[in-house]
Motif scaffolding. Structure first.
Motif, short mmCIF file in Angstrom:
data_model
loop_
_atom_site.label_atom_id
_atom_site.label_comp_id
_atom_site.label_asym_id
_atom_site.label_seq_id
_atom_site.Cartn_x
_atom_site.Cartn_y
_atom_site.Cartn_z
N LEU A 128 -37.99 2.68 26.30
CA LEU A 128 -36.67 2.73 25.69
C LEU A 128 -35.64 3.29 26.67
O LEU A 128 -34.50 2.81 26.74
CB LEU A 128 -36.72 3.58 24.43
CG LEU A 128 -37.68 3.09 23.34
CD1 LEU A 128 -37.66 4.03 22.15
CD2 LEU A 128 -37.37 1.67 22.91
N ASP A 129 -36.02 4.31 27.44
CA ASP A 129 -35.12 4.84 28.47
C ASP A 129 -34.76 3.78 29.50
O ASP A 129 -33.61 3.66 29.92
CB ASP A 129 -35.76 6.04 29.17
CG ASP A 129 -35.69 7.32 28.35
OD1 ASP A 129 -34.83 7.40 27.46
OD2 ASP A 129 -36.52 8.22 28.60
N ALA A 132 -32.30 1.23 28.00
CA ALA A 132 -30.97 1.82 27.85
C ALA A 132 -30.27 1.93 29.20
O ALA A 132 -29.07 1.63 29.32
CB ALA A 132 -31.08 3.20 27.19
N THR A 216 -36.32 3.52 15.95
CA THR A 216 -36.53 3.33 17.38
C THR A 216 -35.42 2.50 17.99
O THR A 216 -34.92 2.79 19.08
CB THR A 216 -37.89 2.66 17.64
OG1 THR A 216 -38.93 3.47 17.07
CG2 THR A 216 -38.14 2.50 19.13
N VAL A 220 -32.44 3.71 21.04
CA VAL A 220 -32.02 3.10 22.30
C VAL A 220 -30.51 3.21 22.45
O VAL A 220 -29.99 3.50 23.54
CB VAL A 220 -32.46 1.62 22.37
CG1 VAL A 220 -31.89 0.95 23.61
CG2 VAL A 220 -33.97 1.51 22.37
N ARG A 223 -29.69 6.77 23.38
CA ARG A 223 -29.98 7.00 24.81
C ARG A 223 -28.89 6.39 25.68
O ARG A 223 -28.46 7.00 26.68
CB ARG A 223 -31.34 6.40 25.16
CG ARG A 223 -32.52 7.05 24.47
CD ARG A 223 -33.77 6.16 24.52
NE ARG A 223 -34.79 6.61 23.59
CZ ARG A 223 -35.80 7.40 23.90
NH1 ARG A 223 -35.92 7.84 25.13
NH2 ARG A 223 -36.68 7.77 22.99
N TYR A 224 -28.46 5.20 25.32
CA TYR A 224 -27.38 4.53 26.06
C TYR A 224 -26.11 5.38 26.03
O TYR A 224 -25.48 5.61 27.07
CB TYR A 224 -27.11 3.15 25.44
CG TYR A 224 -25.83 2.50 25.91
CD1 TYR A 224 -25.85 1.58 26.96
CD2 TYR A 224 -24.61 2.80 25.32
CE1 TYR A 224 -24.68 0.98 27.40
CE2 TYR A 224 -23.43 2.20 25.76
CZ TYR A 224 -23.47 1.30 26.80
OH TYR A 224 -22.30 0.72 27.25
#
Length: 428
Positions: A128-129, A132, A216, A220, A223-224
């Motif tokens: 996910l990191d 993003a 989840t 994302v 995180r973005y």
């Protein structure tokens, strides 16, 4: 036909372009894990190189070809566009769609392949990191993806983390910059696509019960937004607080970004200074390592290797001297890096990229030293790593079931699995 310059076009001319991709002979194809695609995609191996061929209309093929090349020039991690084959026709005179040709990204896997075996206990946040960060980099470059999804992304290991590469750009647009509204539209599409893909994994029982698809997908976006703010938000400070700017610049470098310029605006009647940073493309450590050693690796790998190189400079080569970085780097390559890579037997060399092997040897050495209570040498650590770790690592591609890739069961039109295993150059 239109191809990029280089050795590729001559080899590619031998492919059966007058035949629909669905009917290409098995002996020309290799099976590789891939994401779900709305188009017919086939992988072919020519002279040791694997290419992805996607059947698509000529207009979309030309559009995507140009976008991939432009993004590559901007330093965005994408697959390499090789060419477009247009005006295809069967021997009977029936027109066929054009074909976009890209080079397969070695040591990469689609998200379904990664989730199918749960290869890493911390896989989910890493994946996910990576996605993003890719979206942030695209938006900083002025690219509106309009179809951000896990299916349109490939992932490569990067010093224990994952790096994301854009695969599908047919819906995208490249502009000088994006407005807030254009970015938000891209984020809305990304959230919808991600939720759908994760729900599909959940239905296939490939997603852990603890993972909520909707939460989840939303994570994302969070995180973005955190990374976007770190890179772009203005900062207000007092006249005696320049150290805060230095601290922020260090954080940007740690994230892998360079600074183009600092714009300072002091508001009338306001004793504070408003500082607007302008961030350029990511790859700070990667570019530094390339200039010193000629190695082109992932950003986290470069950061890890540079740390070891700096340690080598302080402890092993010329302590308390001002040896220039180029000289130190040449000694380090000869004394440290190359012996580690050369110690890997040929039959194990396709399991991981050399830079990732070196990173894992450093990690293994640290654990050995901790357990032993004293420093373990690189030679001993390398030997232990090869015998006790690398030897037992799976070939992350060769054992994956086609049904886990979203392809369904193999049918008579699909090549057999052994076509992949016979060539180490095609292994992930």
């Amino acid at each position: 036909m239109q191809f990029a310059t280089g050795p590729d076009p001559t080899d590619l001319l031998t492919l059966p372009w007058s035949t629909p991709l669905l009917e290409w002979p098995k002996d020309r194809l290799v099976v590789l894990p891939r994401g779900i695609s709305r188009h017919v995609v086939r992988f072919v191996r020519i002279s040791g190189t694997v290419y992805a061929v996607k059947e698509i209309s000529e207009g979309l093929a030309q559009h995507e070809y140009e976008l991939l090349r432009e993004l590559s020039k901007l330093g965005i991690p994408t697959v390499q566009a090789v060419g477009v084959v247009a005006n295809r026709m069967t021997p009977e005179g029936e027109p066929l769609d054009a074909a976009l040709v890209t080079k397969h990204l070695r040591f990469s896997l689609p998200y379904r392949a990664l989730f199918s075996r749960r290869m890493d206990a911390d896989l989910e946040p890493k994946l996910l990191d990576a996605l993003a960060e890719l979206l942030v980099r695209l938006h900083l470059a002025g690219f509106a993806w309009k179809d951000c999804s896990l299916s349109n992304t490939l992932f490569r290991r990067d010093a224990g983390a994952l790096s994301a590469y854009l695969v599908d750009a047919e819906t995208g647009e490249l502009r000088p910059s994006l407005s807030a509204g254009q970015r938000l539209q891209d984020l809305d599409i990304a959230e919808t696509n991600l939720a759908g893909e994760l729900l599909d994994l959940q239905m296939s029982e490939m997603l852990p019960e603890s993972v909520d698809p909707l939460e989840t997908a939303m994570s994302v976006i969070s995180r973005y937004e955190r990374l976007w703010a770190e890179l772009t938000e203005p900062q207000t400070m007092g006249e005696d607080e320049w150290w805060r700017i230095e601290r922020r610049l260090r954080r940007l470098n740690e994230l892998g970004y360079d600074l183009a310029q600092i714009q300072i605006n002091e508001k009338e009647g306001e004793p504070h200074v408003l500082v607007q940073t302008q961030v350029v493309d990511a790859g700070h450590h990667r570019r530094r390592l390339f200039s010193l050693t000629g190695m082109d690796v992932q950003e986290n790998q470069a950061r890890r290797i540079l740390n070891d190189l700096d340690t080598y400079r302080g402890q092993a080569v010329m302590p308390d001297t001002e040896a220039d970085e180029d000289t130190v780097a040449r000694h380090w390559m000869t004394d440290v890096f190359q012996p580690v890579i050369e110690a890997v037997p040929g039959h194990l060399s396709s399991k991981l990229e050399p830079a990732e092997v070196f990173h894992e040897v450093l990690e293994h050495r640290w654990f050995l030293s901790e357990a032993q209570g004293s420093e373990v040498g690189m030679d001993a650590a390398t030997k232990s790593y090869v015998e006790n770790v690398l030897r037992f690592r799976p070939d992350e591609k060769s054992f994956l079931e086609p049904s886990l890739m979203g392809l369904g069961p193999m049918d008579e039109d699909e090549p057999e699995d052994h076509a992949v295993d016979s060539d180490p150059d095609t292994r992930s």
